[in-house]
Design an enzyme around this catalytic site. Sequence first.
Site, PDB file in Angstrom:
ATOM      1  N   ASP A  97       0.484  -7.668   1.532  1.00  0.00           N
ATOM      2  CA  ASP A  97       0.802  -6.244   1.667  1.00  0.00           C
ATOM      3  C   ASP A  97       2.309  -6.006   1.609  1.00  0.00           C
ATOM      4  O   ASP A  97       2.874  -5.271   2.421  1.00  0.00           O
ATOM      5  CB  ASP A  97       0.230  -5.678   2.966  1.00  0.00           C
ATOM      6  CG  ASP A  97       0.204  -4.148   2.975  1.00  0.00           C
ATOM      7  OD1 ASP A  97       0.466  -3.554   1.906  1.00  0.00           O
ATOM      8  OD2 ASP A  97      -0.046  -3.561   4.042  1.00  0.00           O
ATOM      9  N   SER A 110       4.566   2.630   7.615  1.00  0.00           N
ATOM     10  CA  SER A 110       4.268   1.475   6.778  1.00  0.00           C
ATOM     11  C   SER A 110       5.452   1.085   5.917  1.00  0.00           C
ATOM     12  O   SER A 110       6.029   1.917   5.213  1.00  0.00           O
ATOM     13  CB  SER A 110       3.069   1.778   5.876  1.00  0.00           C
ATOM     14  OG  SER A 110       1.901   1.965   6.623  1.00  0.00           O
ATOM     15  N   HIS A 126       0.815  -1.211   0.000  1.00  0.00           N
ATOM     16  CA  HIS A 126       0.000   0.000   0.000  1.00  0.00           C
ATOM     17  C   HIS A 126       0.856   1.272   0.000  1.00  0.00           C
ATOM     18  O   HIS A 126       0.326   2.372  -0.095  1.00  0.00           O
ATOM     19  CB  HIS A 126      -1.000  -0.005   1.167  1.00  0.00           C
ATOM     20  CG  HIS A 126      -0.406   0.216   2.535  1.00  0.00           C
ATOM     21  ND1 HIS A 126      -0.133  -0.810   3.411  1.00  0.00           N
ATOM     22  CD2 HIS A 126      -0.053   1.343   3.188  1.00  0.00           C
ATOM     23  CE1 HIS A 126       0.352  -0.330   4.536  1.00  0.00           C
ATOM     24  NE2 HIS A 126       0.412   0.989   4.419  1.00  0.00           N
ATOM     25  N   LEU A 177      -7.634 -24.321  -4.061  1.00  0.00           N
ATOM     26  CA  LEU A 177      -8.502 -25.487  -3.921  1.00  0.00           C
ATOM     27  C   LEU A 177      -9.952 -25.170  -4.265  1.00  0.00           C
ATOM     28  O   LEU A 177     -10.657 -25.989  -4.843  1.00  0.00           O
ATOM     29  CB  LEU A 177      -8.443 -26.038  -2.488  1.00  0.00           C
ATOM     30  CG  LEU A 177      -7.132 -26.678  -2.046  1.00  0.00           C
ATOM     31  CD1 LEU A 177      -7.232 -27.097  -0.579  1.00  0.00           C
ATOM     32  CD2 LEU A 177      -6.809 -27.879  -2.905  1.00  0.00           C
TER      33      LEU A 177
END
Length: 262
Positions: A70, A159, A39, A211
């Site tokens: 992320d 971040s 992000h 799956l």
Amino acid sequence: VVRIDVSEIEFEAGSKRFTGGIGSGVIISADGLILTNAHVASPQAVTISVTLANLERVSAKLVGWDHWTDLAVLRLDLEEMQRRKIKFKAAEFGDSSELYAGQTVYAVGTPYGLERTLTRGIISNTNRPFSDTRGVRGYETGLFNNWLQTDAAINPGNSGGPLVTENGKLVGINSRAYIGAENLGFAIPANVARRVAESLAREGGIIRSYLGLVPGVLQDLEKFYALAANNGLLINGVDPGSPAARAGLPAGDVVLALNGHK
């Protein structure tokens, strides 16, 4: 540890405009690879500039991007670095599986644009499930990894920065804080980040298996199915046309083993 400034093009109400953002990152290799959050830097980036620990600013390019965890990988412009005779060091990974609740850690980064900021806290949980259906630019995240939970302060701009132990080993990539809480932050474990970074650098993306099962927890249904505690996975649903559907797995069944492994 680096500061990352990103310029992007966005389209809104039929018009094009430039937007900017600030994040953090950590250099992880001698050839200039930087690990950060998805992000922070995405395929929409037009320009990416990186401010090193010595305050020199250089350009970088996106190598790979994975919203599921992320994480994103950038590469410094090494030709520019050599031309300007700029040197750098790479961080050393630690083993995030050896972390324990109560262990001291440090979050390093650029909160609110304040470079070279360090906060101290502890690991408050080593294996926290946490998913968000639109957490990374409208994409899902957190479905392929659990998180490290910490009370080391993580703010906007942190971040993508590293979570490190007292000996400086990289054990996590800071990603987000719980809005409205008091120092409740989450980081991607280094063991996950390292594997993803290697694949992004090598392939530019991540190839994952599928799956087609919608899983559920048995909990009180264990007695109904006459199963031992913590044994089996309830199938809540099956995606049409998926491998699970082609294999004939029905909703309401219980998976007890995969490839012979319980």
